[in-house]
Design a protein around this motif. Structure first.
Motif, PDB file in Angstrom:
ATOM      1  N   ARG A  10      25.301 -15.487  27.491  1.00  0.00           N
ATOM      2  CA  ARG A  10      26.749 -15.662  27.277  1.00  0.00           C
ATOM      3  C   ARG A  10      27.024 -16.522  26.044  1.00  0.00           C
TER       4      ARG A  10
ATOM      5  N   LYS B  45      26.451 -14.453  22.938  1.00  0.00           N
ATOM      6  CA  LYS B  45      27.550 -13.502  22.738  1.00  0.00           C
ATOM      7  C   LYS B  45      28.777 -14.203  22.151  1.00  0.00           C
ATOM      8  N   LEU B  46      29.095 -15.381  22.687  1.00  0.00           N
ATOM      9  CA  LEU B  46      30.234 -16.144  22.165  1.00  0.00           C
ATOM     10  C   LEU B  46      29.943 -16.677  20.758  1.00  0.00           C
TER      11      LEU B  46
ATOM     12  N   GLU C  71      28.112 -15.243  18.515  1.00  0.00           N
ATOM     13  CA  GLU C  71      28.327 -14.103  17.626  1.00  0.00           C
ATOM     14  C   GLU C  71      29.813 -13.869  17.375  1.00  0.00           C
ATOM     15  N   ALA C  72      30.604 -13.938  18.427  1.00  0.00           N
ATOM     16  CA  ALA C  72      32.055 -13.740  18.272  1.00  0.00           C
ATOM     17  C   ALA C  72      32.657 -14.808  17.362  1.00  0.00           C
ATOM     18  N   LEU C  73      32.274 -16.065  17.561  1.00  0.00           N
ATOM     19  CA  LEU C  73      32.815 -17.154  16.748  1.00  0.00           C
ATOM     20  C   LEU C  73      32.402 -17.024  15.284  1.00  0.00           C
ATOM     21  N   CYS C  74      31.141 -16.665  15.053  1.00  0.00           N
ATOM     22  CA  CYS C  74      30.639 -16.557  13.680  1.00  0.00           C
ATOM     23  C   CYS C  74      31.149 -15.302  12.975  1.00  0.00           C
ATOM     24  N   SER C  75      31.740 -14.395  13.705  1.00  0.00           N
ATOM     25  CA  SER C  75      32.294 -13.167  13.122  1.00  0.00           C
ATOM     26  C   SER C  75      33.748 -13.331  12.706  1.00  0.00           C
ATOM     27  N   VAL C  76      34.289 -14.521  12.905  1.00  0.00           N
ATOM     28  CA  VAL C  76      35.678 -14.813  12.539  1.00  0.00           C
ATOM     29  C   VAL C  76      35.682 -15.651  11.266  1.00  0.00           C
TER      30      VAL C  76
ATOM     31  N   GLN D 188      42.103 -17.248  16.241  1.00  0.00           N
ATOM     32  CA  GLN D 188      41.111 -16.370  16.872  1.00  0.00           C
ATOM     33  C   GLN D 188      40.003 -17.187  17.536  1.00  0.00           C
TER      34      GLN D 188
ATOM     35  N   ILE E 268      38.954 -17.276  21.572  1.00  0.00           N
ATOM     36  CA  ILE E 268      37.585 -16.999  22.047  1.00  0.00           C
ATOM     37  C   ILE E 268      37.127 -18.103  22.998  1.00  0.00           C
TER      38      ILE E 268
ATOM     39  N   LYS F 132      29.786 -24.146  15.102  1.00  0.00           N
ATOM     40  CA  LYS F 132      30.083 -23.252  16.228  1.00  0.00           C
ATOM     41  C   LYS F 132      29.135 -23.487  17.407  1.00  0.00           C
TER      42      LYS F 132
END
Length: 189
Positions: free
Chosen positions: A19, A22-23, A25-30, A42, A46, A120
């Protein structure tokens, strides 16, 4: 740390690692450059489910042209035995468009991505450490006050007021800013 808490920490970390990644990755993709308010929003969205899961009381402090700082409090049942500050930042130095040019990825035991180590992962470590303890019924009887500022990379011009406000009455502060390796050594700043 006693053996029981070591076991809780290790088992909990193994359980939440997918988890967290996954988070992360989401944070670093913003794109979350200091002052990029849409990216800052954003990042906050998240993180919101984790803050809710912790039962945190969240205060958003909007700073025009910078973004939104978060102060999230996790309160024990009854009167707190003390106050612990946990600090990390939500912004990066990378200009808008950089996230697409440098996508998050994992190579062997290392995660790569914009802000992955600064900061992050620090945000997630601080939140999931408390979540692991909460799920095990081992949260300390202190008020946990998270300060996630949106302007660290430009010197915290508005964040410093927030830190001064929250430091009053705090017993201890932990900063989840990553260290750096230099010439095979960890450099502590």
């Amino acid at each position: 740390m006693n053996d029981m808490l070591k076991g809780i920490a290790l088992e909990g970390a193994q359980h939440v690692m997918p988890r967290i990644l996954k988070l992360l990755e989401a944070l670093c993709s913003v794109d979350s450059e200091s002052g990029h308010e849409a990216g800052n929003r954003q990042v906050i969205e998240i993180l919101r489910p984790v803050l809710e899961e912790l039962g945190a009381h969240v205060e958003e402090i909007y700073e025009p042209g910078l973004g939104t700082h978060l102060v999230a409090r996790v309160l024990p049942e009854g009167a707190p035995a003390g106050k612990l500050l946990l600090a990390a930042h939500l912004d990066t130095v990378f200009p808008v468009g950089s996230a697409a040019q440098h996508p998050f990825h994992i190579e062997e035991d290392y995660a790569w991505g914009l802000g992955v180590g600064d900061c992050k992962s620090g945000v997630l470590i601080s939140l999931f450490g408390a979540l692991i303890l909460k799920e095990a019924g081992q949260l300390p009887p202190w008020e946990l006050t998270y300060i996630f500022n949106c302007d660290e990379e430009i010197g915290s011009p508005s964040g410093q007021n927030l830190f001064a406000r929250e430091a009053k009455g705090a017993d201890c502060a932990l900063v989840f800013e990553g260290g750096r390796e230099q010439d095979g050594k960890v450099r502590f700043v």
